[in-house]
Design an enzyme around this catalytic site. Structure first.
Site, PDB file in Angstrom:
ATOM      1  N   LYS A  40       0.840  -1.198   0.000  1.00  0.00           N
ATOM      2  CA  LYS A  40       0.000   0.000   0.000  1.00  0.00           C
ATOM      3  C   LYS A  40       0.875   1.248   0.000  1.00  0.00           C
ATOM      4  CE  LYS A  40      -0.397  -0.064   5.051  1.00  0.00           C
ATOM      5  NZ  LYS A  40      -1.305  -0.029   6.211  1.00  0.00           N
ATOM      6  N   ARG A 138     -10.347   0.547  14.858  1.00  0.00           N
ATOM      7  CA  ARG A 138     -10.408   1.157  13.532  1.00  0.00           C
ATOM      8  C   ARG A 138     -11.651   0.659  12.796  1.00  0.00           C
ATOM      9  NH1 ARG A 138      -4.650   1.311  10.611  1.00  0.00           N
ATOM     10  NH2 ARG A 138      -5.026  -0.928  10.423  1.00  0.00           N
ATOM     11  N   HIS A 167      -5.884  -6.917  13.437  1.00  0.00           N
ATOM     12  CA  HIS A 167      -4.629  -6.151  13.384  1.00  0.00           C
ATOM     13  C   HIS A 167      -4.248  -5.714  14.796  1.00  0.00           C
ATOM     14  CE1 HIS A 167      -1.505  -3.964  11.268  1.00  0.00           C
ATOM     15  NE2 HIS A 167      -1.741  -2.912  12.032  1.00  0.00           N
ATOM     16  N   ARG A 224       1.699 -10.915   7.553  1.00  0.00           N
ATOM     17  CA  ARG A 224       1.614  -9.736   6.695  1.00  0.00           C
ATOM     18  C   ARG A 224       2.771  -8.799   7.036  1.00  0.00           C
ATOM     19  NH1 ARG A 224      -3.597  -9.626   9.400  1.00  0.00           N
ATOM     20  NH2 ARG A 224      -2.891  -7.678  10.381  1.00  0.00           N
ATOM     21  N   TYR A 268      15.455  31.382   3.201  1.00  0.00           N
ATOM     22  CA  TYR A 268      14.320  32.105   3.779  1.00  0.00           C
ATOM     23  C   TYR A 268      14.527  32.368   5.273  1.00  0.00           C
ATOM     24  CZ  TYR A 268      11.418  31.150  -0.360  1.00  0.00           C
ATOM     25  OH  TYR A 268      10.896  31.094  -1.630  1.00  0.00           O
ATOM     26  N   CYS A 315      13.761  24.655   1.168  1.00  0.00           N
ATOM     27  CA  CYS A 315      12.742  25.300   0.336  1.00  0.00           C
ATOM     28  C   CYS A 315      11.822  24.234  -0.270  1.00  0.00           C
ATOM     29  CB  CYS A 315      13.402  26.108  -0.773  1.00  0.00           C
ATOM     30  SG  CYS A 315      14.703  27.230  -0.224  1.00  0.00           S
ATOM     31  N   ASP A 317      11.481  23.416  -3.375  1.00  0.00           N
ATOM     32  CA  ASP A 317      12.083  22.674  -4.475  1.00  0.00           C
ATOM     33  C   ASP A 317      13.606  22.604  -4.420  1.00  0.00           C
ATOM     34  OD1 ASP A 317       9.403  22.700  -5.822  1.00  0.00           O
ATOM     35  OD2 ASP A 317       9.870  24.835  -5.946  1.00  0.00           O
TER      36      ASP A 317
END
Length: 389
Positions: A40, A138, A167, A224, A268, A315, A317
């Site tokens: 997942k 859950r 679980h 699992r 920054y 930053c 990017d």
């Protein structure tokens, strides 16, 4: 090694190490116990398609995903092994799961009725796994009576009672394992109750990665695991239980290198000022790529066995690192953000502690725009760039 992507920044995934981790866990369990690989969240950021295909080639018994789109992605990529959908399914999408041969988690009476209706309508067998909430809080049946009502609602001849599972909430808690033992006992009591009421299942499973490593008696018919496949333990305290190799290395190169005088500020908010004349490299990777901004002025990348300290705020990017002390550093030199600590790369466990985070979260947060490159025996096996594919 040239990968041919448009960015110097890349995530390299070593499929040989994935095989190693798979075999380590496989040898840890009984030959009769099935193995479900959890892929997942895009295989915890590693790329579910290539990871799923490789695990299938290794003989894995099951794969598991969270949402239906993830399962469909695997099917459309050619993955044919059994797939279980963990999370709640929207009732109107049940026909898609049935058509794609994806096992459904039945967690409520509403879903049990809907699965029964669509199975009869489509006249196609659907596999279900009944979910028991033994203490996670859950989803799932919270009592014997509720579990029985769900089972009784699924009367269609086209429903295959493939599995029943629960679980654990804190299986990694070795100091106080009582709650895990209580959950297991509750789960077994429901299995027995349903059996006495003529409902049986082929597969009983409850062991996540931590329980797999700590409680062999809880392996049942299938275990699992997700995080161990990718080379990490659910908790650092379990490292002595099994040897694993991190399969992902995130690296980049400098886009610019400049000499900065003493007392100049970087980034920054001007949060970093040079202590002396320093060599500063700018990298094309930032928090939009999944780099926690909390690492600003506190963390590092590695190059040539040396630490390149992050200076200034990370930053969106880009980020800046100080490379003054790295011999003959050039734009061609690799800088590693995530890799195997045994190879001298930064530790994701320490990184998670520093950011009040979790190593799972950091892995899952690695952005889609970082190209994934899959390597086997030192050669490129596949490449994926989510912006270009």
């Amino acid at each position: 090694m040239q990968f041919g992507s448009y960015r110097h920044t890349k995530a390299e995934i070593d499929l040989d190490k994935l095989s190693y981790n798979y075999k380590q866990v496989r040898e840890f369990i009984s030959p009769s116990t099935k193995f479900m690989g959890v892929v997942k969240a895009d295989a915890y950021g590693h790329g579910a398609v290539e990871v799923g295909k490789h695990l299938e080639s290794q003989g894995i018994d099951f794969l598991a995903v969270a949402v239906l789109d993830e399962a469909v992605e695997l099917r459309e990529a050619g993955v044919s092994c059994p797939i279980l959908l963990f999370s709640p399914i929207e009732p109107e999408t049940i026909p898609v799961a049935i058509e794609k041969d994806i096992a459904i988690t039945v967690f409520s009476e509403e879903i049990a009725e809907a699965v029964n209706t669509y199975a009869n309508k489509l006249k196609k067998t659907v596999s279900i796994h009944l979910k028991i909430d033994s203490g996670m809080g859950r989803i799932g049946a919270r009592s014997k009576e509720e579990a029985l009502r769900m089972a009784q609602l699924m009367t269609s001849d086209f429903i295959h009672f493939e599995g029943i599972y629960t679980h654990f909430a804190e299986a990694e808690n070795t100091e106080s394992p009582d709650y895990t033992h209580q959950q297991y006992a509750f789960f077994v009591s429901i299995i027995d109750f349903l059996k006495n009421n003529h409902f049986t299942f082929e597969l009983h499973h409850c062991a996540n990665t931590a329980a797999t490593l700590l409680y062999p008696d809880y392996h049942m018919d299938m275990i699992r695991t997700g995080i161990s496949l990718f080379g990490y333990h659910p908790d650092k305290t379990l490292e002595d239980k099994i040897d694993l190799k991190p399969i992902m290395k995130i690296s980049t190169q400098a886009a610019a290198i400049k000499e900065v005088n003493q007392g100049e500020t970087i980034g920054y908010g001007r949060t970093y000022a040079t202590y002396q004349g320093e060599k500063i490299a700018t990298l094309t990777i930032g928090y939009a790529d999944g780099i926690p901004r909390e690492l600003s002025n506190r963390w590092f990348l590695t190059s040539k066995g040396e630490k390149a300290k992050i200076v200034g705020r990370i930053c969106m990017d880009q980020m800046m690192v100080e490379v003054t002390h790295i011999p003959d550093f050039t734009k061609d030199d690799e800088l590693v953000f995530i890799g195997d600590p045994k190879a001298g790369y930064p530790s994701i466990y320490t990184m998670a502690d520093m950011t009040d985070s979790f190593h799972y979260e950091i892995l899952c947060g690695i952005g889609k725009r970082i190209p994934r490159v899959y390597v086997k025996r030192g050669e490129v096996e596949a490449k994926h760039n989510a912006l270009l594919d």
